[in-house]
Motif scaffolding. Sequence first.
Motif, PDB file in Angstrom:
ATOM      1  N   ALA A  74      36.027 -18.795  47.698  1.00 29.01           N
ATOM      2  CA  ALA A  74      35.974 -20.008  48.518  1.00 29.01           C
ATOM      3  C   ALA A  74      34.526 -20.395  48.783  1.00 29.01           C
ATOM      4  CB  ALA A  74      36.711 -19.794  49.836  1.00 29.01           C
ATOM      5  N   ILE A  75      34.266 -21.689  48.756  1.00 31.84           N
ATOM      6  CA  ILE A  75      32.941 -22.237  49.041  1.00 31.84           C
ATOM      7  C   ILE A  75      33.045 -23.079  50.305  1.00 31.84           C
ATOM      8  CG2 ILE A  75      31.013 -23.594  48.178  1.00 31.84           C
ATOM      9  CD1 ILE A  75      31.562 -21.099  46.545  1.00 31.84           C
ATOM     10  N   ALA A  76      32.339 -22.692  51.350  1.00 32.22           N
ATOM     11  CA  ALA A  76      32.398 -23.409  52.624  1.00 32.22           C
ATOM     12  C   ALA A  76      31.577 -24.692  52.551  1.00 32.22           C
ATOM     13  CB  ALA A  76      31.902 -22.522  53.763  1.00 32.22           C
ATOM     14  N   ALA A  77      31.992 -25.687  53.338  1.00 39.17           N
ATOM     15  CA  ALA A  77      31.277 -26.960  53.435  1.00 39.17           C
ATOM     16  C   ALA A  77      31.466 -27.499  54.840  1.00 39.17           C
ATOM     17  CB  ALA A  77      31.775 -27.965  52.398  1.00 39.17           C
ATOM     18  N   HIS A  78      30.626 -28.432  55.224  1.00 34.82           N
ATOM     19  CA  HIS A  78      30.708 -29.035  56.557  1.00 34.82           C
ATOM     20  C   HIS A  78      30.634 -30.553  56.418  1.00 34.82           C
ATOM     21  CE1 HIS A  78      30.079 -25.030  58.289  1.00 34.82           C
ATOM     22  NE2 HIS A  78      29.081 -24.895  57.446  1.00 34.82           N
ATOM     23  N   PRO A  79      31.683 -31.287  56.832  1.00 29.87           N
ATOM     24  CA  PRO A  79      32.964 -30.773  57.331  1.00 29.87           C
ATOM     25  C   PRO A  79      33.887 -30.349  56.191  1.00 29.87           C
ATOM     26  CG  PRO A  79      32.987 -33.158  57.356  1.00 29.87           C
ATOM     27  CD  PRO A  79      31.599 -32.754  56.889  1.00 29.87           C
ATOM     28  N   GLU A  80      34.848 -29.502  56.524  1.00 26.78           N
ATOM     29  CA  GLU A  80      35.713 -28.942  55.496  1.00 26.78           C
ATOM     30  C   GLU A  80      36.670 -29.981  54.910  1.00 26.78           C
ATOM     31  OE1 GLU A  80      35.515 -26.238  54.028  1.00 26.78           O
ATOM     32  OE2 GLU A  80      34.199 -25.035  55.298  1.00 26.78           O
ATOM     33  N   ASP A  81      37.046 -30.997  55.682  1.00 20.11           N
ATOM     34  CA  ASP A  81      37.988 -31.987  55.156  1.00 20.11           C
ATOM     35  C   ASP A  81      37.373 -32.837  54.044  1.00 20.11           C
ATOM     36  OD1 ASP A  81      36.592 -33.030  57.672  1.00 20.11           O
ATOM     37  OD2 ASP A  81      37.291 -34.887  56.762  1.00 20.11           O
ATOM     38  N   GLU A  82      36.040 -32.803  53.895  1.00 19.47           N
ATOM     39  CA  GLU A  82      35.364 -33.522  52.817  1.00 19.47           C
ATOM     40  C   GLU A  82      34.911 -32.574  51.705  1.00 19.47           C
ATOM     41  OE1 GLU A  82      32.203 -35.759  54.508  1.00 19.47           O
ATOM     42  OE2 GLU A  82      33.488 -36.865  55.908  1.00 19.47           O
ATOM     43  N   ASN A  83      35.430 -31.354  51.730  1.00 14.47           N
ATOM     44  CA  ASN A  83      35.086 -30.357  50.723  1.00 14.47           C
ATOM     45  C   ASN A  83      35.922 -30.610  49.467  1.00 14.47           C
ATOM     46  OD1 ASN A  83      34.242 -28.140  49.317  1.00 14.47           O
ATOM     47  ND2 ASN A  83      34.846 -26.625  50.848  1.00 14.47           N
ATOM     48  N   LEU A 177      43.044 -29.711  51.468  1.00  9.85           N
ATOM     49  CA  LEU A 177      42.218 -28.508  51.375  1.00  9.85           C
ATOM     50  C   LEU A 177      43.061 -27.246  51.561  1.00  9.85           C
ATOM     51  CD1 LEU A 177      39.488 -27.058  51.245  1.00  9.85           C
ATOM     52  CD2 LEU A 177      39.240 -27.457  53.695  1.00  9.85           C
ATOM     53  N   LEU A 178      43.943 -27.257  52.545  1.00  7.01           N
ATOM     54  CA  LEU A 178      44.774 -26.087  52.802  1.00  7.01           C
ATOM     55  C   LEU A 178      45.703 -25.789  51.624  1.00  7.01           C
ATOM     56  CD1 LEU A 178      45.638 -26.756  56.551  1.00  7.01           C
ATOM     57  CD2 LEU A 178      44.305 -24.837  55.664  1.00  7.01           C
ATOM     58  N   LEU A 179      46.257 -26.819  51.021  1.00  3.89           N
ATOM     59  CA  LEU A 179      47.116 -26.606  49.858  1.00  3.89           C
ATOM     60  C   LEU A 179      46.320 -26.038  48.683  1.00  3.89           C
ATOM     61  CD1 LEU A 179      49.374 -29.801  49.959  1.00  3.89           C
ATOM     62  CD2 LEU A 179      50.036 -27.452  50.490  1.00  3.89           C
ATOM     63  N   THR A 180      45.090 -26.538  48.497  1.00  3.25           N
ATOM     64  CA  THR A 180      44.239 -26.024  47.417  1.00  3.25           C
ATOM     65  C   THR A 180      43.915 -24.545  47.636  1.00  3.25           C
ATOM     66  OG1 THR A 180      43.253 -28.215  47.079  1.00  3.25           O
ATOM     67  CG2 THR A 180      42.051 -26.321  46.222  1.00  3.25           C
ATOM     68  N   LEU A 181      43.553 -24.197  48.859  1.00  8.45           N
ATOM     69  CA  LEU A 181      43.235 -22.800  49.155  1.00  8.45           C
ATOM     70  C   LEU A 181      44.456 -21.901  49.003  1.00  8.45           C
ATOM     71  CD1 LEU A 181      40.940 -23.245  52.300  1.00  8.45           C
ATOM     72  CD2 LEU A 181      40.227 -22.798  49.951  1.00  8.45           C
ATOM     73  N   ARG A 182      45.597 -22.398  49.436  1.00  6.91           N
ATOM     74  CA  ARG A 182      46.808 -21.577  49.352  1.00  6.91           C
ATOM     75  C   ARG A 182      47.222 -21.347  47.902  1.00  6.91           C
ATOM     76  NH1 ARG A 182      52.183 -20.687  49.747  1.00  6.91           N
ATOM     77  NH2 ARG A 182      52.841 -19.434  51.545  1.00  6.91           N
ATOM     78  N   ARG A 183      47.047 -22.359  47.048  1.00  5.97           N
ATOM     79  CA  ARG A 183      47.381 -22.181  45.632  1.00  5.97           C
ATOM     80  C   ARG A 183      46.489 -21.141  44.965  1.00  5.97           C
ATOM     81  NH1 ARG A 183      48.448 -27.952  45.519  1.00  5.97           N
ATOM     82  NH2 ARG A 183      46.252 -28.319  45.003  1.00  5.97           N
ATOM     83  N   TYR A 230      47.424 -22.668  59.902  1.00  8.24           N
ATOM     84  CA  TYR A 230      46.624 -23.891  59.963  1.00  8.24           C
ATOM     85  C   TYR A 230      47.372 -25.076  59.365  1.00  8.24           C
ATOM     86  CZ  TYR A 230      42.629 -21.015  61.274  1.00  8.24           C
ATOM     87  OH  TYR A 230      41.786 -20.164  61.941  1.00  8.24           O
ATOM     88  N   HIS A 231      48.190 -24.800  58.332  1.00  5.00           N
ATOM     89  CA  HIS A 231      48.994 -25.886  57.755  1.00  5.00           C
ATOM     90  C   HIS A 231      49.976 -26.426  58.785  1.00  5.00           C
ATOM     91  CE1 HIS A 231      52.195 -27.750  55.303  1.00  5.00           C
ATOM     92  NE2 HIS A 231      51.196 -28.095  54.508  1.00  5.00           N
ATOM     93  N   ASP A 232      50.592 -25.534  59.552  1.00 12.26           N
ATOM     94  CA  ASP A 232      51.503 -25.973  60.614  1.00 12.26           C
ATOM     95  C   ASP A 232      50.742 -26.748  61.685  1.00 12.26           C
ATOM     96  OD1 ASP A 232      53.586 -24.745  59.290  1.00 12.26           O
ATOM     97  OD2 ASP A 232      53.481 -22.896  60.476  1.00 12.26           O
ATOM     98  N   MET A 233      49.519 -26.313  61.999  1.00 13.00           N
ATOM     99  CA  MET A 233      48.729 -27.022  63.001  1.00 13.00           C
ATOM    100  C   MET A 233      48.348 -28.423  62.527  1.00 13.00           C
ATOM    101  SD  MET A 233      46.236 -23.946  64.339  1.00 13.00           S
ATOM    102  CE  MET A 233      45.305 -25.037  65.427  1.00 13.00           C
ATOM    103  N   VAL A 234      47.991 -28.544  61.252  1.00 14.85           N
ATOM    104  CA  VAL A 234      47.643 -29.866  60.718  1.00 14.85           C
ATOM    105  C   VAL A 234      48.876 -30.759  60.685  1.00 14.85           C
ATOM    106  CG1 VAL A 234      46.820 -31.083  58.676  1.00 14.85           C
ATOM    107  CG2 VAL A 234      45.678 -29.003  59.420  1.00 14.85           C
ATOM    108  N   ALA A 235      50.029 -30.176  60.313  1.00 10.53           N
ATOM    109  CA  ALA A 235      51.269 -30.957  60.365  1.00 10.53           C
ATOM    110  C   ALA A 235      51.553 -31.403  61.798  1.00 10.53           C
ATOM    111  CB  ALA A 235      52.433 -30.127  59.825  1.00 10.53           C
ATOM    112  N   GLY A 236      51.235 -30.529  62.763  1.00  8.42           N
ATOM    113  CA  GLY A 236      51.387 -30.916  64.166  1.00  8.42           C
ATOM    114  C   GLY A 236      50.438 -32.038  64.544  1.00  8.42           C
ATOM    115  N   CYS A 237      49.235 -32.057  63.929  1.00 14.07           N
ATOM    116  CA  CYS A 237      48.298 -33.156  64.183  1.00 14.07           C
ATOM    117  C   CYS A 237      48.866 -34.481  63.693  1.00 14.07           C
ATOM    118  CB  CYS A 237      46.955 -32.881  63.500  1.00 14.07           C
ATOM    119  SG  CYS A 237      45.970 -31.580  64.284  1.00 14.07           S
ATOM    120  N   THR A 238      49.548 -34.444  62.552  1.00 12.69           N
ATOM    121  CA  THR A 238      50.183 -35.660  62.045  1.00 12.69           C
ATOM    122  C   THR A 238      51.258 -36.148  63.007  1.00 12.69           C
ATOM    123  OG1 THR A 238      49.793 -34.893  59.782  1.00 12.69           O
ATOM    124  CG2 THR A 238      51.390 -36.665  60.083  1.00 12.69           C
ATOM    125  N   ASP A 239      52.088 -35.216  63.475  1.00  7.40           N
ATOM    126  CA  ASP A 239      53.130 -35.593  64.445  1.00  7.40           C
ATOM    127  C   ASP A 239      52.503 -36.098  65.740  1.00  7.40           C
ATOM    128  OD1 ASP A 239      54.978 -34.765  62.589  1.00  7.40           O
ATOM    129  OD2 ASP A 239      55.207 -32.759  63.464  1.00  7.40           O
TER     130      ASP A 239
END
Length: 320
Positions: A74-83, A177-183, A230-239
């Motif tokens: 994994a390669i970290a970036a800031h912010p992660e959503d633009e990685n 990003l979470l789906l990419t990392l999980r795969r 974190y995937h559940d938390m992001v899904a909660g953010c959508t809700d």
Amino acid sequence: MRILDTFDEELIAQLRAQDEFFWLDLIAPSAEEIQRIGTALGWHPLSIEDTQRMGQRPKLDVYGDGALLVLQAAIAAHPEDENDHPLEEVHCHLTGDYVITVHGGRFTDLSQVRTLLQNSTSPKTERYYVYKIIDVIVDSYFPVLSDLDEEINALEDAIVAGGGRKELQQTFGLKRLLLTLRRAVVPMRDLFARQVEVITDLAGLEADSHDYFRDIYDHLIRITDELDGYHDMVAGCTDLYLSMVANRQGETSKQLAIIASIFLPLSFLTGFFGMNFDWSIAHVLSGPWSFFLLGIGSMVISGAIMWWWFRRKGWTGNDE
């Protein structure tokens, strides 16, 4: 034990003749260099081809006394959503005589570990070097997970504070990003769950090597669990975002309903006096005071009564 960062055919032949274990860390070598190294060390043609092409999924291919272990760092970036490129592919060629890692220049953790081990004075076994290389690749996910935790918490606060389209785009970015990392992590977890004994059975590695690789498997399970959380938390953010949008729409609808309700009796009064204009000015609104008292006054009083009623019901305040 020797640690190398360049391919010196004579030195490597000497180390192999002396039966001395070595680690060669190659950063972004060309296809010609990989072909030359593979030919000199007797790699299987498929192993050479996979390393030249990259773009492989995490896997473990065994060829005789050697194996090709493909991992994703994994390669970290800031912010992660633009990685846009959160992964770096690492190929580990393992035998009982050596370990050779091939990766791109973005993944610097192996270079840091290489320097750390070179400066270490305590003796290390072959299995420790193999474990340490794989461990630093797997542990590269933890800084990304730490950044994700902070970003998701900040995203939740921004949405509650009245987030808009920017926060929605950030949510979708984190989901991707979470789906990419999980795969990348799940195949590595399954690999170490089922095929770790293949690595420990390589000639030259001590029999208790599986104790080290069990620690790597535990880390992969932890990373997978955190990614799922974190995937559940992001899904909660959508809700949460959709709920906030629905609440704002509800507030707007309520305000419009209040305005419409206030104007309802006003429309009735103006309509009544308008339809009976001749009779009104002849019998009722004969003077200026009667006009202001009965005409304007009745409209003000009706609006005030409606407003008082809404305040009493609690419809005009906020929901706090």
